[in-house]
Scaffold this motif. Structure first.
Motif, PDB file in Angstrom:
ATOM      1  N   LEU A   1       0.828  -1.210   0.000  1.00 17.88           N
ATOM      2  CA  LEU A   1       0.000   0.000   0.000  1.00 17.88           C
ATOM      3  C   LEU A   1       0.861   1.259   0.000  1.00 17.88           C
ATOM      4  O   LEU A   1       0.576   2.221  -0.717  1.00 17.88           O
ATOM      5  CB  LEU A   1      -0.924   0.010   1.229  1.00 17.88           C
ATOM      6  N   ILE A   2       1.912   1.257   0.801  1.00 18.99           N
ATOM      7  CA  ILE A   2       2.822   2.401   0.857  1.00 18.99           C
ATOM      8  C   ILE A   2       3.493   2.605  -0.489  1.00 18.99           C
ATOM      9  O   ILE A   2       3.581   3.734  -0.991  1.00 18.99           O
ATOM     10  CB  ILE A   2       3.848   2.221   1.993  1.00 18.99           C
ATOM     11  N   ASP A   3       3.968   1.527  -1.103  1.00 18.48           N
ATOM     12  CA  ASP A   3       4.618   1.625  -2.413  1.00 18.48           C
ATOM     13  C   ASP A   3       3.658   2.174  -3.466  1.00 18.48           C
ATOM     14  O   ASP A   3       4.045   2.959  -4.325  1.00 18.48           O
ATOM     15  CB  ASP A   3       5.140   0.260  -2.866  1.00 18.48           C
ATOM     16  N   GLU A   4       2.388   1.756  -3.408  1.00 13.63           N
ATOM     17  CA  GLU A   4       1.416   2.145  -4.423  1.00 13.63           C
ATOM     18  C   GLU A   4       0.828   3.534  -4.187  1.00 13.63           C
ATOM     19  O   GLU A   4       0.571   4.266  -5.142  1.00 13.63           O
ATOM     20  CB  GLU A   4       0.275   1.122  -4.482  1.00 13.63           C
ATOM     21  N   GLN A   5       0.600   3.895  -2.909  1.00 15.72           N
ATOM     22  CA  GLN A   5      -0.152   5.120  -2.631  1.00 15.72           C
ATOM     23  C   GLN A   5       0.632   6.178  -1.864  1.00 15.72           C
ATOM     24  O   GLN A   5       0.268   7.357  -1.927  1.00 15.72           O
ATOM     25  CB  GLN A   5      -1.424   4.783  -1.859  1.00 15.72           C
ATOM     26  N   GLY A   6       1.638   5.785  -1.121  1.00 14.86           N
ATOM     27  CA  GLY A   6       2.429   6.742  -0.356  1.00 14.86           C
ATOM     28  C   GLY A   6       1.573   7.667   0.479  1.00 14.86           C
ATOM     29  O   GLY A   6       0.647   7.235   1.160  1.00 14.86           O
TER      30      GLY A   6
END
Length: 98
Positions: free
Chosen positions: A85-90
């Motif tokens: 999720l962090i990689d995709e949406q930050g």
């Protein structure tokens, strides 16, 4: 039983106690807290991602349909899904959709 399921899906465990932390780590400046919830079929992926932005702590809770046989495996998968999720949406994780 349906109400218990809905409460678990909405992040409420039926009481005032927060879910127990199974694992916690940091990733790219974000803190990931894994709090798998017990489900009739096993342990459901559930966690929180938080960070400090503009001097304020911002956080979001996520729950997935994935269920695993042990709390430990569910915690590992929670951390992995949070990293994705962090990689995709930050920082977009914390933007209001309103």
């Amino acid at each position: 039983m349906i109400i218990r399921f809905l409460r678990s899906m909405m992040g409420r465990n039926g009481g005032d106690n927060p879910p127990a932390v199974a694992a916690e780590t940091t990733y790219q400046g974000y803190t990931i807290t894994a709090t798998p919830s017990e489900d009739p079929g096993g342990w459901r992926v559930r966690g929180q991602i938080s960070t400090e932005q503009d001097g304020m702590v911002k956080s979001t809770t996520f729950i997935r349909a994935d269920i695993y046989g042990s709390r430990e495996v569910a915690a590992e998968m929670t951390l992995a899904k949070a990293r994705r999720l962090i990689d995709e949406q930050g920082a977009g994780l914390f933007q209001s959709s309103h």
